[in-house]
Structures are given as structure tokens and as C-alpha cells.
Design an enzyme around this catalytic site. Structure first.
Site, PDB file in Angstrom:
ATOM      1  N   ASP A 352       0.831  -1.193   0.000  1.00 49.77           N
ATOM      2  CA  ASP A 352       0.000   0.000   0.000  1.00 49.77           C
ATOM      3  C   ASP A 352       0.874   1.256   0.000  1.00 49.77           C
ATOM      4  O   ASP A 352       1.856   1.338   0.754  1.00 49.77           O
ATOM      5  CB  ASP A 352      -0.896  -0.032   1.242  1.00 49.77           C
ATOM      6  CG  ASP A 352      -1.800   1.178   1.346  1.00 49.77           C
ATOM      7  OD1 ASP A 352      -2.677   1.336   0.483  1.00 49.77           O
ATOM      8  OD2 ASP A 352      -1.618   1.963   2.298  1.00 49.77           O
ATOM      9  N   GLU A 388       1.808  -0.359  -5.002  1.00 45.84           N
ATOM     10  CA  GLU A 388       0.851   0.686  -5.334  1.00 45.84           C
ATOM     11  C   GLU A 388       1.696   1.941  -5.500  1.00 45.84           C
ATOM     12  O   GLU A 388       2.127   2.550  -4.511  1.00 45.84           O
ATOM     13  CB  GLU A 388      -0.178   0.874  -4.224  1.00 45.84           C
ATOM     14  CG  GLU A 388      -1.231   1.904  -4.590  1.00 45.84           C
ATOM     15  CD  GLU A 388      -2.212   2.180  -3.453  1.00 45.84           C
ATOM     16  OE1 GLU A 388      -3.390   2.430  -3.746  1.00 45.84           O
ATOM     17  OE2 GLU A 388      -1.788   2.174  -2.277  1.00 45.84           O
TER      18      GLU A 388
END
Length: 724
Positions: A352, A388
């Protein structure tokens, strides 16, 4: 040897390594890093976690690691820490020994956070805010760390080791996928055991996916502001324990349940990828609670504002940023990752806000300490690593800029595919780049097409069903005034916002869903499906359902929701086509430089007139129909085992016009035709027994994707072939 209190607990100095609580078969070693602490106390609790039974001071500190060995301790012991030191927010220090703290290395956590003002190191409501000091004890409302016995018999379990080029990812949520499944035993629903149940595994195998990417399963906080609104942190992007599986996903308290899930998925040939959140923690900004890192050593664990250390630098939009540049914090992240690979046997990670992890003082750096550490690590460099590639800090958008060995979420693919099928003008050049693995973004440093993680939908945003049912987000249930979530959704409702009984609109929505899925599974690169899209799962137009732990987010398995069974069969057909045709998943980028023996290039863009597309035609912003010829006979392509990865010749035709377009399929050898393999005009994609002639116009229906395969020439008739 030394004892504390009334000789209740025997305490030896122990060792500063490994960090955490480690059972060695005789006793338990405890080790906790804190560079600025003045004293560290280990608090021991009874089996309920409600009553503190002893408190011992860690007797030694080596290289900024406080440690002790308890020869009488055993697995199952519940514990926490109290850390003494200065409470001086202006200097970055927030020690408060009245707060029980979680061990950052705890392998198991028991119980939820029961919120109260006592979890804050300062007096809420004080005019001095966080400069004040709170003396209330929070222990009764805190989860407790649990010493584990890591022993587990893996048996014949083997990692599937699916090559990147063959990977099809299914992003899903442990709780949401299993909680309402009627064939999963009720006691297992919502848990790792439910994820490992046969009905769930059968569904995944039937879909043809090769990996599940689980939304965060490391222990996370259910933030107070959500709980007070009767909402919950459903997605889990607020980690407070990087080694411990989240307690709500376990039907018991043993980490064996997670390992059993991995073993069963591996036995089915399915890899397990974890969505991990090392960019921030669940402690929030300077006004957040003190649960672990803040109270252990705030100045080491977090990036503080260099001009005023009372405040944090926030590159994540969550209030804080972990200080990965600190060697002990980097060590924690690396130790955590290795733990999940070596002890829990996971196959990779999706990071993330990975840009945050790669930040140095001057900004994002592809040669950052974190990226370099992972690249050289003998364990982590061999698993699947997915970034990401953005955060909210300066210069945070970095798609295509991660180093070799990494794959990246490609939001350019998502937006282009949605806009093309919505009918936006001028999308063909961009679409062509996305269909062929996004070489414009990823073809550097010897990277491969699999580096592009292609997706049309993910947990963050509309589901597929909502992408074709809503033009605007509808996040009112989040109780943030519909201000949260993305505004640029590139979606369409095709006449009515939300549900409708109009059969024509419903049919068009299903057709457009099939078009986007077909584009996804027939593109070069690594496809990622959002779990539940095959069931036409809707969130009612909510594109930020992070706090909706309810029917909004849970899978509905009980009904054939407007063609869901057909959509599941359609996805299965697509994954089967991808598996059977290596030309759809090449290991290197295709540029038309390789040819087959007949001189045909490996890739050719075809116009509806059946000719190769010219530069001038690419500039036609009104064109919405495109053909892609993939010559599986061109070049030398090998499987990982050294066998040939040759294929036939495929022709992909996409028509985003609302009206039919006549399309001439290219002529090859005399007598050859084009057998249709896929037609998104049909509910399951099955075109039936259908072969189209080469060199003749074929009507491509509006908003349709077709896939053809070149057939073998008809054998020539000889004198002996005639009927006598």
C-alpha cells in the site's frame, strides 16, 4: 538470576535478539527496541487479559534493545509493555508509562481495542491538547500480546511458484468473501478457516485464478471515530501489529489457522499474496491514541516535522508516516516480511502506498534503502512484489518508475479501459498501449510485461457492476457528506442512475461488464480481478466502502443477481482462453519486430478495412473500433521448463461504437478462415460453432469484443475424394 515482587517471576538478562517474544522450548526471551526510553516494564496478565498478575523491569539494554528472559514463561502467556521516558512532544518524545503498549513484534494479539479517553497520552479536552499529560491506565481496554509456539506441521505443502506471465490475481477480503457463503460452516464464516473451506477453494479454482490477494490481514485498529458512528474499519488499512494475524479473521486464537489456509490454497495450486501497510500505522496524527510505536519511541518510529517535532510529516493522508529510513524501523519491516514468507509461507505482497516506503529526504528514490534492502534479500527477492506506486506526498505518483523485480498497479490501464468502453473520443492510441503491456511505462531496465498489474476495478472504487450503473459516487453511508472517495470514476449508468427494471439498460450494462473483463483478460500484462465482480456484486454506488462491514461489502452468494451465474461462466471462459493461448501472455514486449516464416509480424494493428493501421489513422479521434492481430508463430518463445510457447494466430476485435461496424478479417493462406472463440454479445461469451471467412466483411455488433483464431486451410479435393 533475579526475581521481582514476592519471587513470583524469575527474570534473567536474556538477549537483545531476536526482537519480540521468542519461545525456545525452555522459556521466553523478550526484546524491545527503544532508543530514547529510560526504563521498560513487561506486564504479565492472566488468561482473561483483564488482570495484571506481575510487572517486571527489563534488566538490561544492549544496542538500544531492552531485554529479559523468563525461564518459567510458556506459550499462551499474555503480556504488554510500559515504557518510561520523557513526555516532551516539542522534542518528539511521547512516553507515558500509564499506557499499556503492544509489542511491535507480537505474533498474536488477543482481544479488540475497547475505546476510552485513557488510550490517549494527553488529556482530551485540555486547552493544551497533546502538550498535556494523562495519568489514567488503559490496560483493561487494550488487546494483549500472546506468546506463541510457532510449531506447525506443513507436511507435503509446496508453494505453487506460478510464473508471473501465467498469473491471474483475485483481490478479495477474507471476511467479506466468506461471511455469507451458505456452504461454508457457520462457525468458519468470516475467517481464515472459511477462506480455506472447500466451497471457496472450488469457486476460485473454477474461476481459473492463480493467486488470491487478501486485503490487510495484519492486526489493525478499528478507529474510535468510526466506532462512535457505528461503523468499522472494514478494509484494514490501519495496522498496529505487523506480525500478528487480525483476531477477527480467526475462529480461534492460534496462528495455525492462517497456516492451514495457506497450505490448503497451495494444495489447490493457488498462491497467497498479502496487501500490507508499512507506510503508516493506526495511531494517527499528533492527536491520535498511544497504542504501540508512539509510546515505545515516537522519535524513531515516525517521520517528524524537522521544524517542529510535535507534528508528523504525512505522506499517506492518514496523519503519520513510518520512518523506514531508521535502521531499526527498516529492520522491523524486513523482519515482518520475512516472517510472513518463511513462517506463514505466503507467496508475495502488495505494498500500500509504496512510494512512501521508497522516500528518502529528497523524495522518492528507486534506489532507496527499502527498495535496495528488498532487492538484495535472499528471501524477499524471490517472491512476488507489487507496488501501489503512489502516495499523497510531493511527487508521489510514480507509475512505471519502480525498479526491476517489482510489478505495479497500473491505474492508467483502469482509466483507459473504462473511458474507451464508455465511448470517450481519442482513446485508441492509449488503449493500444495498455493492451500490449504498457511498454511506454514499464519497458526499461529489462522489465517484463508482467510488471503491469492491469485492473479495471479494485477494492478502492466502484465494483464492476457499479461502474456500469452509476455516473456519480454515492458514499452517504460513510457519513462524511459524500466528500470522500474518487470523483473521476469514468463510469456510466446508460440511462438510469442505479438499479432499474428496464431490460434493455440491464442487458447493456451486463454487455459492457463483459467487454471490460474481456479487455482485461486478453491484454498483455498481469490481470487482477476484483473479488465479487464475477457475481456482479454491487456496493450501491459507494466507491469508498472502507468502513462498511455489512451487506454493502459482503458477497451475496444466495441469488443469481441479474445474470451473475452467466458472468461467472464468462470469467471462467476468459481465464481458460488466456491459459490455452501463450500469445496472450508473452514474456517480452511485442513491437512488430519479430516475424513468422511467412513474414507476418508478431503484432499488427488492423483497421475495419482489414489493412494495417497507418499513423494518420491513429490520429482519428472519432475511431472506436480496433483490431489486434497476435501472431503466435513469430519469434522464439519458451516456457519456464524450456518447452516451446508457440501458439496460433489470434485476432482481437473491439468495437466501442454503439452501432455495428463492418470489419474485414485479414486474408492469410487460401482456404483459411477465422473461428470465433469469444463473443461478448453472448451472456457466457460462447459464440457457438462459428467461423468467419477471411477477406470478407463481418458485422461487429455495437459495444462488442470478439476473439478469433485462424483456422487450418481446408484440404484440397483430389480425384479420389469425389463421391463414387
Amino acid at each position: 538470576m533475579r526475581t521481582t515482587g514476592a519471587a513470583r517471576t524469575t527474570v534473567w538478562p536474556g538477549r537483545p535478539y531476536p526482537l519480540g517474544a521468542t519461545w525456545d522450548g525452555s522459556g521466553v526471551n523478550f526484546a524491545l527496541f527503544s532508543a530514547h526510553a529510560e526504563r521498560v516494564e513487561l506486564c504479565l496478565f492472566d488468561e482473561t487479559g483483564m488482570r495484571e498478575i506481575d510487572r517486571v523491569t527489563l534488566p538490561d539494554c544492549t544496542d538500544e534493545v531492552w531485554h529479559a528472559y523468563l525461564p518459567e514463561a510458556r506459550p499462551g502467556l499474555l503480556y504488554g509493555y510500559r515504557v518510561h521516558g520523557p513526555y516532551d512532544p516539542a522534542r518528539g518524545h511521547r512516553f507515558n508509562p500509564h499506557k499499556l503498549l503492544l509489542d511491535p513484534y507480537a505474533k498474536s494479539l488477543v482481544g479488540p481495542i475497547r475505546w476510552s479517553d485513557a488510550h490517549f497520552a494527553y488529556r482530551l479536552g485540555s486547552s493544551r491538547e497533546d502538550l498535556s499529560f494523562d495519568r489514567r491506565d488503559n490496560a483493561r481496554g487494550m488487546p494483549k500480546c500472546r506468546v506463541i509456539d510457532p510449531a506447525f506441521t506443513w507436511g507435503v505443502e509446496r508453494a505453487p511458484n506460478v510464473p508471473w506471465a501465467d498469473t491471474v490475481i483475485y483481490e478479495t477480503h477474507v471476511r467479506g468473501m466468506t461471511l455469507k457463503h451458505p456452504e461454508v460452516p457457520p462457525a468458519l464464516r468470516g475467517s481464515f478457516a472459511g477462506m480455506a473451506s472447500q466451497p471457496v477453494i472450488d469457486h476460485l479454482k473454477a474461476l481459473g485464478v492463480t493467486a488470491v490477494e487478501l486485503l490487510p490481514v495484519q492486526t489493525f485498529a478499528d478507529e474510535r471515530h468510526l466506532v462512535e458512528k457505528s461503523l468499522h474499519n472494514y478494509w484494514g488499512y490501519a495496522t498496529v501489529g505487523f506480525f500478528a494475524p487480525h483476531h477477527l479473521y480467526m475462529s480461534g486464537t492460534s496462528t495455525r489457522e492462517f497456516k492451514t489456509m495457506v497450505a490448503r490454497l497451495h494444495d489447490a495450486g493457488i498462491e497467497v499474496l498479502l496487501d500490507v501497510v508499512y507506510n503508516h500505522t493506526g495511531e494517527g496524527n499528533h492527536l491520535g491514541p498511544t497504542l504501540s510505536f508512539r509510546g515505545i519511541d515516537n522519535a524513531s518510529y515516525y517521520i517528524l516535522n524537522p521544524h517542529d517535532k510535535r507534528y508528523y510529516l504525512d505522506h499517506t493522508g492518514t496523519g503519520n508516516t513510518l520512518n523506514i529510513a531508521h535502521p531499526r524501523v527498516l529492520q522491523m519491516v524486513m523482519d515482518s516480511l520475512r516472517y510472513w514468507v518463511t513462517e506463514m509461507h505466503v507467496d508475495g505482497f502488495r505494498f500500500d502506498l509504496a512510494t512512501t516506503l521508497a522516500r528518502e529526504p529528497h523524495g522518492y528514490d528507486p534506489g532507496s534503502g527499502f527498495l535496495d534492502a528488498v532487492r538484495q534479500d535472499p528471501v524477499l527477492s524471490r517472491v512476488k512484489l507489487i507496488a501501489e506506486p503512489w502516495d499523497v506526498g510531493p511527487g508521489g505518483y510514480r507509475v512505471g518508475q519502480f525498479p526491476p523485480g517489482w510489478a505495479e498497479w497500473n491505474d492508467r490501464y483502469r482509466d483507459t479501459t473504462r473511458r474507451y468502453w464508455r465511448g470517450d473520443e481519442g482513446m485508441l492510441p492509449e488503449l493500444a498501449a495498455r493492451l500490449t503491456g504498457s511498454a511506454d511505462l514499464f519497458e526499461h531496465a529489462k522489465r517484463k510485461p508482467w510488471s503491469s498489474i492491469n485492473f479495471v476495478t479494485s477494492h478502492d472504487g466502484f465494483t464492476l457492476a457499479d461502474t456500469v450503473s452509476y455516473t456519480q459516487k454515492h458514499n452517504e453511508a460513510n457519513r462524511e457528506g459524500n466528500r470522500d472517495g474518487h470523483d473521476a470514476n469514468y463510469s456510466a449508468n446508460y440511462g438510469v442512475e442505479g438499479p432499474t427494471g428496464d431490460p434493455a439498460i440491464r442487458a447493456l450494462r451486463r454487455r459492457q461488464s463483459r467487454n471490460m473483463l474481456a479487455t482485461l483478460l486478453l491484454s498483455q500484462g498481469t490481470p487482477m480481478l476484483l473479488g465479487g465482480d464475477e457475481l456482479l456484486r454491487t456496493q450501491g454506488g459507494n466507491n469508498n466502502a472502507y468502513c462498511q462491514d455489512n451487506e454493502t461489502s459482503w458477497f451475496d452468494w444466495t441469488a443469481d443477481v441479474d445474470g451473475a451465474k452467466d458472468m461467472t461462466a464468462f470469467v471462467r471462459r476468459l481465464t481458460d482462453l488466456r491459459r490455452r493461448h501463450p500469445v496472450l501472455r508473452r514474456q517480452r514486449f511485442l513491437h512488430g519486430r519479430e516475424h513468422s516464416g511467412d513474414g507476418v509480424k508478431d503484432i499488427t494493428w488492423i483497421t475495419p478495412e482489414g489493412t494495417e493501421k497507418t499513423p494518420e489513422q491513429w490520429r482519428n479521434t472519432h475511431a472506436r473500433c480496433l483490431g489486434l492481430l497476435l501472431n503466435g508463430r513469430a519469434g522464439t518463445h519458451l516456457r519456464p521448463d524450456g518447452g516451446p510457447a508457440a501458439d496460433g494466430v489470434l485476432m482481437l476485435v473491439l468495437n466501442a461504437h454503439h452501432a455495428p461496424v463492418p470489419f474485414i478479417l485479414p486474408r492469410w493462406e487460401e482456404g483459411q478462415g477465422w473461428r470465433c472463440l469469444l463473443d461478448t454479445g453472448h451472456a457466457t461469451g460462447s459464440p457457438g460453432d462459428r467461423t468467419e471467412p477471411a477477406g470478407q466483411p463481418v458485422e461487429i455488433a455495437g459495444r462488442t469484443t470478439l476473439l478469433f483464431e485462424l483456422t487450418a486451410p481446408e484440404p484440397a479435393s483430389g480425384p479420389g475424394d469425389a463421391d463414387g
